[in-house]
Design a protein around this motif. Structure first.
Motif, mmCIF file in Angstrom:
data_model
loop_
_atom_site.group_PDB
_atom_site.id
_atom_site.type_symbol
_atom_site.label_atom_id
_atom_site.label_comp_id
_atom_site.label_asym_id
_atom_site.label_seq_id
_atom_site.Cartn_x
_atom_site.Cartn_y
_atom_site.Cartn_z
ATOM 1 N N VAL A 127 -1.883 8.228 14.138
ATOM 2 C CA VAL A 127 -3.202 7.582 14.264
ATOM 3 C C VAL A 127 -4.299 8.659 14.244
ATOM 4 N N ALA A 128 -4.068 9.746 14.990
ATOM 5 C CA ALA A 128 -5.068 10.827 15.053
ATOM 6 C C ALA A 128 -5.277 11.443 13.669
ATOM 7 N N ILE A 129 -4.167 11.665 12.938
ATOM 8 C CA ILE A 129 -4.294 12.255 11.586
ATOM 9 C C ILE A 129 -5.072 11.290 10.680
ATOM 10 N N GLY A 130 -4.759 9.982 10.811
ATOM 11 C CA GLY A 130 -5.481 8.974 10.021
ATOM 12 C C GLY A 130 -6.984 9.050 10.278
ATOM 13 N N LYS A 131 -7.353 9.216 11.549
ATOM 14 C CA LYS A 131 -8.777 9.262 11.902
ATOM 15 C C LYS A 131 -9.423 10.544 11.391
ATOM 16 N N ILE A 132 -8.716 11.667 11.606
ATOM 17 C CA ILE A 132 -9.289 12.967 11.216
ATOM 18 C C ILE A 132 -9.476 13.050 9.695
ATOM 19 N N THR A 133 -8.520 12.486 8.948
ATOM 20 C CA THR A 133 -8.592 12.593 7.486
ATOM 21 C C THR A 133 -9.380 11.434 6.860
ATOM 22 N N ASP A 134 -10.065 10.687 7.694
ATOM 23 C CA ASP A 134 -10.895 9.582 7.222
ATOM 24 C C ASP A 134 -10.069 8.491 6.523
ATOM 25 N N ARG A 135 -8.846 8.272 7.035
ATOM 26 C CA ARG A 135 -8.001 7.204 6.504
ATOM 27 C C ARG A 135 -7.718 6.210 7.616
ATOM 28 N N TRP A 136 -8.761 5.737 8.249
ATOM 29 C CA TRP A 136 -8.588 4.818 9.369
ATOM 30 C C TRP A 136 -9.543 3.631 9.240
ATOM 31 N N ASN A 137 -10.816 3.908 8.938
ATOM 32 C CA ASN A 137 -11.793 2.816 8.848
ATOM 33 C C ASN A 137 -11.830 2.212 7.447
ATOM 34 N N SER A 138 -11.938 0.888 7.414
ATOM 35 C CA SER A 138 -11.960 0.188 6.127
ATOM 36 C C SER A 138 -13.230 0.513 5.342
ATOM 37 N N ALA A 139 -13.076 0.508 3.999
ATOM 38 C CA ALA A 139 -14.237 0.776 3.139
ATOM 39 C C ALA A 139 -14.977 -0.515 2.785
ATOM 40 N N VAL A 140 -14.514 -1.656 3.302
ATOM 41 C CA VAL A 140 -15.205 -2.916 2.991
ATOM 42 C C VAL A 140 -16.602 -2.860 3.614
ATOM 43 N N THR A 141 -17.603 -3.229 2.841
ATOM 44 C CA THR A 141 -18.980 -3.080 3.318
ATOM 45 C C THR A 141 -19.449 -4.311 4.084
ATOM 46 N N TYR A 142 -20.540 -4.131 4.784
ATOM 47 C CA TYR A 142 -21.152 -5.236 5.535
ATOM 48 C C TYR A 142 -21.480 -6.397 4.586
ATOM 49 N N GLU A 143 -22.039 -6.056 3.439
ATOM 50 C CA GLU A 143 -22.434 -7.096 2.473
ATOM 51 C C GLU A 143 -21.219 -7.882 1.986
ATOM 52 N N GLU A 144 -20.096 -7.154 1.779
ATOM 53 C CA GLU A 144 -18.877 -7.838 1.318
ATOM 54 C C GLU A 144 -18.358 -8.802 2.381
ATOM 55 N N TYR A 145 -18.333 -8.323 3.631
ATOM 56 C CA TYR A 145 -17.884 -9.220 4.714
ATOM 57 C C TYR A 145 -18.792 -10.449 4.790
ATOM 58 N N LYS A 146 -20.090 -10.205 4.653
ATOM 59 C CA LYS A 146 -21.078 -11.295 4.758
ATOM 60 C C LYS A 146 -20.843 -12.341 3.664
ATOM 61 N N ARG A 147 -20.414 -11.840 2.502
ATOM 62 C CA ARG A 147 -20.165 -12.767 1.381
ATOM 63 C C ARG A 147 -18.809 -13.474 1.521
ATOM 64 N N THR A 186 1.426 6.401 -6.972
ATOM 65 C CA THR A 186 0.213 6.835 -7.693
ATOM 66 C C THR A 186 -0.631 7.848 -6.913
ATOM 67 N N GLY A 187 -0.360 7.988 -5.616
ATOM 68 C CA GLY A 187 -1.181 8.888 -4.793
ATOM 69 C C GLY A 187 -2.440 8.209 -4.275
ATOM 70 N N ILE A 188 -2.646 6.931 -4.655
ATOM 71 C CA ILE A 188 -3.857 6.226 -4.188
ATOM 72 C C ILE A 188 -3.605 5.676 -2.780
ATOM 73 N N PHE A 189 -4.481 6.025 -1.844
ATOM 74 C CA PHE A 189 -4.335 5.560 -0.460
ATOM 75 C C PHE A 189 -5.241 4.343 -0.274
ATOM 76 N N ASP A 190 -4.648 3.250 0.183
ATOM 77 C CA ASP A 190 -5.407 2.003 0.355
ATOM 78 C C ASP A 190 -6.684 2.243 1.170
ATOM 79 N N ARG A 191 -7.838 1.827 0.601
ATOM 80 C CA ARG A 191 -9.095 2.038 1.319
ATOM 81 C C ARG A 191 -9.567 0.750 2.000
ATOM 82 N N ILE A 192 -8.833 -0.359 1.735
ATOM 83 C CA ILE A 192 -9.253 -1.643 2.312
ATOM 84 C C ILE A 192 -8.722 -1.788 3.746
ATOM 85 N N ALA A 219 0.835 -1.209 0.000
ATOM 86 C CA ALA A 219 0.000 0.000 0.000
ATOM 87 C C ALA A 219 0.866 1.254 0.000
ATOM 88 N N LEU A 220 1.999 1.192 0.712
ATOM 89 C CA LEU A 220 2.887 2.356 0.757
ATOM 90 C C LEU A 220 3.471 2.624 -0.632
#
Ligand code: SF4
Ligand code: SF4
Length: 340
Positions: free
Chosen positions: A309-329, A77-83, A70-71
């Motif tokens: 960690v605080a910067i990650g949380k404030i900038t919304d780069r802390w919680n995974s973007a994987v959805t409930y439905e994806e986990y369920k599958r 590319t500037g893409i920050f891992d959302r998973i 991810a690093l």
């Protein structure tokens, strides 16, 4: 000689290390409940948002190989891992700490380091001593972690193109890499159990066996830490040659015989400083004449890590973007998913 007692530095480090350790045990338990929900989804029916909020992102700290990918993706590319964004935040914090504050992630933050420390101290209590391997065994063994690191650097940093990394990070396998890590411990195979038992036995006899010989993460941080402007520095005019610094160094460094410690094995744990009885003899310093107060050093370590960690949380780069439905599958198929 003017005497000094800085034993408080040890207790400060134990407090930080064990605080993080117990927090991660709690996080692991919450993550276990989160995964259980998808294993037995039919029996529990809280709202999907409630279930997702149970998942502690901090468990992603145990996915350093994914974080290395991810690093590279982020830097090229500037893409920050959302998973597993928290994994990337923690990894970036560890790398930054190594560049500025020695291998302090290993000495102050890593829960494996805390466990390792406890096991060799237990071994010393049981057998009355720890053992030091002769150089002809120590050097080849120490090269193992660098060989592992070289392998990952070659495969990921050199060979893997960014689009292949993105494809991997967005795939089902990586989405539940943390679940696989959980199963590694909760559903141990015989091989895992034997390997961990052997590791425990070796760690009883040899200080920080895992960290010293096998951990590629520590090897990477150790190499980067050579860039750190701060080093343990001995003032030979104030030193009384008592040898307590070297005797107590968990990394077995000859602190009492060097002026500056340049080794990649130094974790910045300050154990040597905390044992030194002579005022002005041993410090963390930029140069011989530019010393940093060890308390400031400790505060910077905590500040850099928790600040990231605080910067990650404030900038919304802390919680995974994987959805409930994806986990369920995906979670029910975890054991069938193979590395792509
Ligand atoms: S030299 Fe000092 S700070 Fe470095 S690992 Fe040894 S005891 Fe810790
Ligand atoms: S620097 Fe090491 S050898 Fe010198 S006084 Fe301090 S603990 Fe003793």
């Amino acid at each position: 000689m003017e005497k000094i007692d800085r034993s408080y530095l040890r207790y400060l480090r134990y407090t930080v290390q064990w605080g993080i350790f117990f927090f991660l045990v709690y996080a692991g338990y919450k993550f276990y409940l989160f995964v259980e929900h998808f294993t037995y989804a039919e029996t529990l029916t809280p709202a999907p948002e409630t279930i997702l909020s149970m998942r502690p992102p901090s468990v992603e700290g145990f996915l350093p190989i994914g974080a290395l990918m991810a690093l590279k993706l982020w830097l090229t590319t500037g893409i920050f891992d959302r998973i597993h964004p928290a994994g990337l935040v923690i990894f970036t914090a560890a790398v930054s700490m190594a560049l500025l504050l020695k291998k302090s992630f290993c000495g102050w933050i890593c829960p494996v380091g805390a466990l390792s420390d406890t096991v060799w101290k237990l071994g010393r209590k049981i057998f009355g001593r720890n053992f030091i391997l002769k150089p002809y065994a120590d050097y080849p063994l120490r090269s193992l972690k660098y060989a592992l690191l070289l392998f990952f650097v070659y495969v990921i940093v050199i060979k893997m193109p960014p689009d292949a990394i993105l494809h991997f990070l967005e795939g089902d396998y990586y989405k539940i890499a943390d679940v696989k890590m959980l199963y590694f411990f909760t559903m141990m195979t015989t091989t895992t159990l034997i390997s961990l038992s052997l590791l425990f036995i070796f760690s009883l006899f040899i200080k920080n066996f895992w960290c010293r010989y096998l951990c590629p993460y520590g090897a990477l941080l150790g190499i980067l830490s050579l860039c750190s402007p701060l080093k343990i520095t001995r003032n030979k005019d104030a030193c009384i040659d008592c040898g307590k610094c070297a005797k107590n160094c968990p990394s077995l460094l000859p602190v009492d015989r060097k002026i500056r410690i340049h080794s990649p094995e130094c974790t910045g744990c300050l154990t040597c400083v905390s044992h030194c009885p002579a005022k002005g003899a041993l410090d963390m310093a930029f140069t011989k004449n530019s010393i940093m107060n060890p308390l400031v050093f400790a505060i910077l370590i905590a500040g850099l890590f928790f600040g990231a960690v605080a910067i990650g949380k404030i900038t919304d780069r802390w919680n995974s973007a994987v959805t409930y439905e994806e986990y369920k599958r995906i979670i029910p198929q975890t054991s069938m998913l193979e590395h792509p």
